[in-house]
Design a protein around this motif. Structure first.
Motif, PDB file in Angstrom:
ATOM      1  N   PHE A  31     -14.549  47.862  15.693  1.00 11.16           N
ATOM      2  CA  PHE A  31     -13.818  47.273  16.602  1.00 11.16           C
ATOM      3  C   PHE A  31     -14.296  45.829  17.234  1.00 11.16           C
ATOM      4  N   GLY A  32     -15.466  45.399  16.743  1.00 14.78           N
ATOM      5  CA  GLY A  32     -15.948  44.158  17.385  1.00 14.78           C
ATOM      6  C   GLY A  32     -16.480  44.260  18.781  1.00 14.78           C
ATOM      7  N   ARG A  33     -16.248  43.393  19.525  1.00 13.85           N
ATOM      8  CA  ARG A  33     -16.774  43.375  21.151  1.00 13.85           C
ATOM      9  C   ARG A  33     -15.754  44.143  22.131  1.00 13.85           C
ATOM     10  N   ILE A  34     -16.066  45.289  22.547  1.00 15.99           N
ATOM     11  CA  ILE A  34     -15.194  46.007  23.347  1.00 15.99           C
ATOM     12  C   ILE A  34     -15.760  45.970  24.591  1.00 15.99           C
ATOM     13  N   GLU A  35     -15.232  46.266  25.844  1.00 14.46           N
ATOM     14  CA  GLU A  35     -15.514  46.335  27.211  1.00 14.46           C
ATOM     15  C   GLU A  35     -15.117  47.820  27.492  1.00 14.46           C
ATOM     16  N   ALA A  36     -15.849  48.681  28.102  1.00 12.17           N
ATOM     17  CA  ALA A  36     -15.339  50.002  28.571  1.00 12.17           C
ATOM     18  C   ALA A  36     -16.275  50.207  29.742  1.00 12.17           C
ATOM     19  N   VAL A  37     -15.541  51.134  30.845  1.00  9.64           N
ATOM     20  CA  VAL A  37     -16.068  51.572  31.983  1.00  9.64           C
ATOM     21  C   VAL A  37     -16.500  53.082  31.709  1.00  9.64           C
ATOM     22  N   VAL A  38     -17.871  53.266  32.415  1.00  6.36           N
ATOM     23  CA  VAL A  38     -18.540  54.295  32.566  1.00  6.36           C
ATOM     24  C   VAL A  38     -18.347  54.869  34.172  1.00  6.36           C
ATOM     25  N   VAL A  39     -17.486  55.782  34.230  1.00  6.81           N
ATOM     26  CA  VAL A  39     -16.903  56.207  35.402  1.00  6.81           C
ATOM     27  C   VAL A  39     -18.314  56.976  35.936  1.00  6.81           C
ATOM     28  N   GLY A  65      -7.671  52.836  27.496  1.00 12.25           N
ATOM     29  CA  GLY A  65      -6.744  52.883  28.646  1.00 12.25           C
ATOM     30  C   GLY A  65      -5.866  51.738  28.675  1.00 12.25           C
ATOM     31  N   LYS A  66      -5.222  51.642  29.807  1.00 10.72           N
ATOM     32  CA  LYS A  66      -4.213  50.354  29.954  1.00 10.72           C
ATOM     33  C   LYS A  66      -4.930  49.205  30.172  1.00 10.72           C
ATOM     34  N   VAL A  67      -5.962  48.943  30.951  1.00 10.52           N
ATOM     35  CA  VAL A  67      -6.572  48.161  31.371  1.00 10.52           C
ATOM     36  C   VAL A  67      -8.175  48.093  30.448  1.00 10.52           C
ATOM     37  N   PHE A  68      -8.822  49.002  31.015  1.00  6.42           N
ATOM     38  CA  PHE A  68     -10.105  49.049  30.235  1.00  6.42           C
ATOM     39  C   PHE A  68     -10.311  50.445  29.537  1.00  6.42           C
ATOM     40  N   ASN A  69     -11.110  50.409  28.395  1.00  7.17           N
ATOM     41  CA  ASN A  69     -11.570  51.589  27.870  1.00  7.17           C
ATOM     42  C   ASN A  69     -12.518  52.357  28.694  1.00  7.17           C
ATOM     43  N   LYS A  70     -12.577  53.483  28.418  1.00  4.61           N
ATOM     44  CA  LYS A  70     -13.272  54.596  29.076  1.00  4.61           C
ATOM     45  C   LYS A  70     -14.278  55.405  28.329  1.00  4.61           C
ATOM     46  N   VAL A  71     -15.616  55.310  28.581  1.00  4.63           N
ATOM     47  CA  VAL A  71     -16.502  55.941  27.862  1.00  4.63           C
ATOM     48  C   VAL A  71     -16.512  57.500  28.238  1.00  4.63           C
ATOM     49  N   THR A  72     -16.478  58.605  27.176  1.00  3.80           N
ATOM     50  CA  THR A  72     -16.437  59.717  27.586  1.00  3.80           C
ATOM     51  C   THR A  72     -17.691  60.598  27.127  1.00  3.80           C
ATOM     52  N   HIS A  73     -18.409  60.219  26.084  1.00  3.55           N
ATOM     53  CA  HIS A  73     -19.458  60.767  25.639  1.00  3.55           C
ATOM     54  C   HIS A  73     -20.312  59.554  25.063  1.00  3.55           C
ATOM     55  N   THR A  74     -22.090  59.830  25.326  1.00  3.86           N
ATOM     56  CA  THR A  74     -22.821  58.857  24.568  1.00  3.86           C
ATOM     57  C   THR A  74     -24.031  59.379  24.088  1.00  3.86           C
ATOM     58  N   TYR A  75     -24.637  59.192  23.062  1.00  5.71           N
ATOM     59  CA  TYR A  75     -25.723  59.821  22.208  1.00  5.71           C
ATOM     60  C   TYR A  75     -26.668  58.722  21.820  1.00  5.71           C
TER      61      TYR A  75
END
Length: 80
Positions: A31-39, A65-75
């Protein structure tokens, strides 16, 4: 159309966002460079920010998401 994506990523930047959230900038092959929010990342019991705070290669699952992507899991795959 898929809404959840799984990819390997490198963390580029981290910024404070709203009350308890963090805004991350990632670099991925697909996806290249992406921005995502970690709630809720600045809470004491947050499990998502641990692998993202160390320098290394992470596997993450995010939802578009509509404005930002949202991170749900990380490893954490590899640390440097």
């Amino acid at each position: 159309m898929e809404k959840a994506f799984k990819t390997e990523a490198l963390v580029l930047t981290k910024k404070n966002w709203r009350e308890q959230d963090l805004l991350f900038s990632f670099f991925t092959k697909e996806f290249g460079r992406i921005e995502a929010v970690v709630v809720g990342a600045r809470k004491a019991k947050s499990k998502l920010v641990g692998p993202l705070s160390s320098l290394g290669l992470c596997e993450m699952v995010f939802v578009k998401g509509k404005v930002f992507n949202k991170v749900t899991h990380t490893y954490l795959l590899r640390s440097w």
